[in-house]
Each structure stands twice: as C-alpha cells, then as structure tokens.
Scaffold this active site. Structure first.
Site, PDB file in Angstrom:
ATOM      1  N   GLN A  78     182.719 -14.574  89.603  1.00  0.00           N
ATOM      2  CA  GLN A  78     183.814 -15.834  88.791  1.00  0.00           C
ATOM      3  C   GLN A  78     183.424 -16.433  88.069  1.00  0.00           C
ATOM      4  O   GLN A  78     181.832 -16.628  87.944  1.00  0.00           O
ATOM      5  CB  GLN A  78     184.094 -16.003  90.850  1.00  0.00           C
ATOM      6  CG  GLN A  78     184.771 -15.610  91.381  1.00  0.00           C
ATOM      7  CD  GLN A  78     184.585 -16.301  93.487  1.00  0.00           C
ATOM      8  OE1 GLN A  78     184.546 -17.910  92.627  1.00  0.00           O
ATOM      9  NE2 GLN A  78     184.132 -15.414  93.567  1.00  0.00           N
TER      10      GLN A  78
HETATM   11  N1  GTP Z   1     191.795   0.697  94.623  1.00  0.00           N
HETATM   12  C1  GTP Z   1     189.842   0.697  94.643  1.00  0.00           C
HETATM   13  N2  GTP Z   1     189.183  -0.955  95.182  1.00  0.00           N
HETATM   14  C2  GTP Z   1     188.300  -1.010  94.668  1.00  0.00           C
HETATM   15  C3  GTP Z   1     187.389  -0.451  94.169  1.00  0.00           C
HETATM   16  N3  GTP Z   1     186.498  -1.065  93.858  1.00  0.00           N
HETATM   17  C4  GTP Z   1     186.580  -2.244  94.471  1.00  0.00           C
HETATM   18  N4  GTP Z   1     187.768  -2.049  95.060  1.00  0.00           N
HETATM   19  C5  GTP Z   1     187.905  -3.762  95.434  1.00  0.00           C
HETATM   20  O1  GTP Z   1     187.957  -4.403  94.893  1.00  0.00           O
HETATM   21  C6  GTP Z   1     188.366  -5.975  95.359  1.00  0.00           C
HETATM   22  C7  GTP Z   1     186.442  -6.233  95.258  1.00  0.00           C
HETATM   23  O2  GTP Z   1     185.793  -5.486  95.108  1.00  0.00           O
HETATM   24  P1  GTP Z   1     184.403  -6.425  95.573  1.00  0.00           P
HETATM   25  O3  GTP Z   1     183.418  -5.459  95.488  1.00  0.00           O
HETATM   26  O4  GTP Z   1     184.143  -7.663  95.865  1.00  0.00           O
HETATM   27  O5  GTP Z   1     184.448  -6.801  93.544  1.00  0.00           O
HETATM   28  P2  GTP Z   1     183.262  -7.849  92.678  1.00  0.00           P
HETATM   29  O6  GTP Z   1     183.260  -7.642  91.263  1.00  0.00           O
HETATM   30  O7  GTP Z   1     182.276  -7.920  93.576  1.00  0.00           O
HETATM   31  O8  GTP Z   1     183.569  -9.374  93.272  1.00  0.00           O
HETATM   32  P3  GTP Z   1     183.091 -10.604  92.571  1.00  0.00           P
HETATM   33  O9  GTP Z   1     182.009 -10.803  93.929  1.00  0.00           O
HETATM   34  O10 GTP Z   1     184.046 -11.939  92.611  1.00  0.00           O
HETATM   35  O11 GTP Z   1     182.933 -10.875  91.356  1.00  0.00           O
HETATM   36  C8  GTP Z   1     188.309  -5.260  97.287  1.00  0.00           C
HETATM   37  O12 GTP Z   1     189.461  -5.672  97.704  1.00  0.00           O
HETATM   38  C9  GTP Z   1     188.068  -3.845  97.225  1.00  0.00           C
HETATM   39  O13 GTP Z   1     187.857  -3.522  97.985  1.00  0.00           O
HETATM   40  C10 GTP Z   1     187.825   0.980  93.379  1.00  0.00           C
HETATM   41  O14 GTP Z   1     187.217   1.631  93.483  1.00  0.00           O
HETATM   42  N5  GTP Z   1     188.940   1.208  93.891  1.00  0.00           N
END
Ligand code: GTP
Ligand code: MG
Length: 193
Positions: A78
């Site tokens: 974020q």
């Molecule tokens: N369809 C799909 N969804 C994904 C994939 N990778 C992550 N997501 C989804 O994307 C959303 C965010 O995933 P996170 O892993 O929390 O993302 P982040 O980058 O860590 O986000 P922050 O912690 O806010 O920086 C979740 O709903 C996951 O299930 C993917 O390869 N395919």
C-alpha cells in the site's frame, strides 16, 4: 595455516545466506507468493490464500533454495507502506517484483514503483525478477507483453533481469522463477560476504 584451512572448510560447508525482497503494488499477490513458496521449498503448508490479509509492515519467510539459506522479506505494497521499502535495499541480494498482470489499469502505477526500485543506488547490482502474476485470470498479459510494456530490453543492458509469468494461486511458474533469482542473487551474496 590451521585458521586458513578452517576458514576454507567453513566456506565449503556453510550455506550462503541470500536476502530477497518481495515488492510490488498492494493486491499484486506478494504474500500469496511467499506463503505458496513455503509449500514448494519447505514442504510445509503456508497460510492458505483465502486467509491472507493485506500486509501491514512485513512478513518474513526462511527456506533452503539452490543450496542457500534464503530469507525473503515480503513488504506491504500500500502507498503508505512503500515509503519503508528503501530501508531494506542495502541488505538485499535480489528483488522479486510482483505484478498483477491482469490489472492493466494499474500498470502505470506499477511501472513508477518498478522504476523507483531500479533507479535506487542501493540496488545497483541486484538481480531482479519481474513476476507477471495472476496468469490464471482471463486477460492477464503474457510474459512477452509485460516485458515490452516495462521496456525490459532497455534495462537488460545494465542489469540482470528476467520476466517470468506465474500464478501464485496455482503455483504455476513460481518455482522456476524463484530458483533463477536465487541462483543470480547467490553470486552477489558471496561477493559481499
Ligand atoms: N487469481 C489470482 N489471484 C491471486 C493470485 N495471487 C494472489 N491473488 C489474490 O490477490 C489478492 C491479493 O493477494 P496478496 O497476496 O494479499 O497481495 P499482496 O501483494 O501481498 O498485497 P499487500 O499485502 O496489500 O501489498 C488476494 O485475493 C489473492 O488471493 C493469482 O496468481 N491469481
Ligand atoms: Mg501482502
């Protein structure tokens, strides 16, 4: 003589410690990727994708990859969290930048974040892996399209960098990408050791 020999034996048998940063915009899939990596490389179940919440601060994962002891730092994406990313740059041997390849509407924002990483002086020699994530979603841009959009050819002239397509959700493409990055980062970690 003995200390020389002891040092050599230690070098032969000790594992290189490799520090990898996982960066990218919020919702790109960084934490999902970290938790799924635990299943692949440590054979232990990480937090299941549906239980993962947005990261405030950071998450740390430790695992053996390519004969190295790898510490992964997954930093929150974020806007307010991006200001702490550079505090970790000086200790990094490799960077994984996670892109939501299905969210073309945020590509310009992702490009700016990506450019700020590549331009930072503390990351001068650091190999970079750009994961074109969420390939399981319809409309996700391919590895080639992401490479073109992020002008990787231009960056290639002065940095070790690769684009890999993956899905953190299904784990497709995850292992080969991470192995490549660790192989590259290992050299830098040894040089700095
Ligand atoms: N369809 C799909 N969804 C994904 C994939 N990778 C992550 N997501 C989804 O994307 C959303 C965010 O995933 P996170 O892993 O929390 O993302 P982040 O980058 O860590 O986000 P922050 O912690 O806010 O920086 C979740 O709903 C996951 O299930 C993917 O390869 N395919
Ligand atoms: Mg996260």
């Amino acid at each position: 003589m003995f200390s020389l020999l002891a040092g050599f034996i230690k070098y032969l048998f000790s594992k290189t410690e490799v520090h990898v940063l996982i960066l990218g915009l919020d919702h790109a899939g960084k934490t999902t990727l970290l938790e799924q990596s635990k299943g692949i490389f440590r054979k232990v179940q990480g937090i299941p994708p549906e239980k993962i919440t947005p990261t405030v601060g950071l998450n740390v994962g430790k695992m053996d990859i390519e004969g190295c002891f790898v510490i992964l730092w997954d930093l929150g994406g974020q806007v307010r969290m991006r200001s702490i990313w550079d505090k970790y740059y000086a200790d990094a041997h490799g960077v994984v930048f996670v892109l939501d390849a299905a969210d073309v509407g945020r590509f310009e924002e992702a490009k700016l974040a990506f450019a700020s990483i590549l331009d930072h002086e503390d990351l001068g020699d650091v190999p970079v892996l750009l994961f074109a994530n969420k390939q399981d979603l319809p409309g996700a841009l391919s590895e080639e399209d992401v490479a073109e959009s992020f002008e990787i050819d231009r960056v290639l002239r002065h940095r070790v960098i690769q684009v890999h397509s993956c899905s953190a959700l299904t784990c497709e493409g995850l292992e080969s990408g991470v192995r490549w990055l660790v192989q590259e980062a290992k050299g830098l970690a040894r040089k700095l050791d």
